[in-house]
Design an enzyme around this catalytic site. Sequence first.
Site, PDB file in Angstrom:
ATOM      1  N   ASP A   1       0.830  -1.196   0.000  1.00 45.28           N
ATOM      2  CA  ASP A   1       0.000   0.000   0.000  1.00 45.28           C
ATOM      3  C   ASP A   1       0.869   1.252   0.000  1.00 45.28           C
ATOM      4  OD1 ASP A   1      -2.392   1.762   0.799  1.00 45.28           O
ATOM      5  OD2 ASP A   1      -3.271  -0.249   0.795  1.00 45.28           O
TER       6      ASP A   1
ATOM      7  N   HIS B   1      -3.648   5.872   3.704  1.00 43.97           N
ATOM      8  CA  HIS B   1      -4.402   4.718   3.204  1.00 43.97           C
ATOM      9  C   HIS B   1      -3.864   3.407   3.768  1.00 43.97           C
ATOM     10  CE1 HIS B   1      -6.022   1.887   0.148  1.00 43.97           C
ATOM     11  NE2 HIS B   1      -7.002   2.768   0.041  1.00 43.97           N
TER      12      HIS B   1
ATOM     13  N   ASN C   1     -14.467   0.087  -6.763  1.00 45.80           N
ATOM     14  CA  ASN C   1     -15.554   0.968  -6.334  1.00 45.80           C
ATOM     15  C   ASN C   1     -16.362   1.564  -7.478  1.00 45.80           C
ATOM     16  OD1 ASN C   1     -14.668   0.612  -3.666  1.00 45.80           O
ATOM     17  ND2 ASN C   1     -13.214   2.299  -3.866  1.00 45.80           N
TER      18      ASN C   1
ATOM     19  N   SER D   1     -11.397  -0.853  -0.426  1.00 45.28           N
ATOM     20  CA  SER D   1     -10.051  -0.837   0.142  1.00 45.28           C
ATOM     21  C   SER D   1     -10.062  -1.287   1.596  1.00 45.28           C
ATOM     22  CB  SER D   1      -9.453   0.572   0.082  1.00 45.28           C
ATOM     23  OG  SER D   1      -8.767   0.803  -1.110  1.00 45.28           O
TER      24      SER D   1
END
Length: 411
Positions: free
Chosen positions: A73, A122, A217, A282
């Site tokens: 990530d 994130h 998404n 996520s």
Amino acid sequence: MVTRRLLAVSAATVLSVIGLPLSTASTASAEDSSPCTFPGKKYEGRPWSLQRVLMDQLWSQSTGKGVRVAVIDTGVDVKNPQLAKAVDAKSGVNLIPKDAKDANGNKLERGKENGTTDTVGHGSKVAGIIAARPAKGTGFVGLAPDATIIPVQQNDADGHGTAKTLADAIQYAIAKEADVINISQDTANAVEPTPLLKEAIDKALAREIVVVASAGNDGLGGNVKRTYPASYEGVLAVAASDRNNERAAFSQSGDFVGVAAPGVDMISTVPGGGHCADNGTSFSAPYVAGLAALIKAKHQGWTQAQIVAQIEQTAERSVAGHDRLVGWGVVDPVRALTEDDKPIEKPVAREGVTRAEAPTPATVHLGETPDQRAARLATYVVVGGGVLVAAIAGCAVAIRDSQRRNRRRAV
């Protein structure tokens, strides 16, 4: 206090982290649902995604101890107290190119080489959902609070992560003996990327590593498309569910979706300390990665395919089998850890599909055969004869007794 937002990227080979506000429909857009300040305020209560789980019952089965989860990530910030002891800093790495520049052409200041900085937030949110340690003053905790995080910094707000760097990150996670790999990213425009990525995924699966990836998404309006690496065979693709155990409106649909997990108003850890809320697949993926870590810790001999099948088989679903919205259903951590007498290779449909054997109809007699009639008459004769003999015998006894009484009176 710095406010960070994830920026959109468009190149086909670029990978996008996918925390997404409910108002947008682009997988490539990765803007936070609301501005988060780093550090953030501490969330005092228990998030709804954890309230739906009987945590004591879950942790009586497993806490994920000994399991290593690679978070590929934007890095994992160890300044957050709940992440400091969860992260294996010695195993971390920063794979962002040393000459990387921002959108204005300015050279970026690289974070720590071991991936333990996160200017975006994130990766720190993803890691917290998996393995954040318990802390005073908050009800938030990772689903697998004894698992270990391997921080692999591979993307950033300027979209320097590509399919090639993701493949390198997976290879790195394999070398660092990860048991589970979480990938909360996908390729922009749902373009199938370089074969190097699939080769890395296949290698991880061959090493019995559970690979969990966000489904994406771009699901508003019923949009159906395949995303990568979630669509690769063997990868557990995770859609997002809401508080009602239904697919979140933004969650990507498709036949590749394996399961769904909470992905709306997800509380998690942020750089520097504290928490904030975010939306997106996520944050559904690490929920499932945490569950995979719990199962792996309890059943160390199970294969990655068996762990995935267990998660899918025990998910809550409203249809008998698989559907393109939530896959095999919304994950049920307690059920996955308690209905585990033996491993299974593939999930099977269960609710509403059991076919019971039809009852045997009773024989209806419409008449009587000659043999049946003879048997019936014979029975009548025998029973009638018995009754007649008993009656005669009874009369004889009565006459004899009467005669005896008469003789006594005469005397």
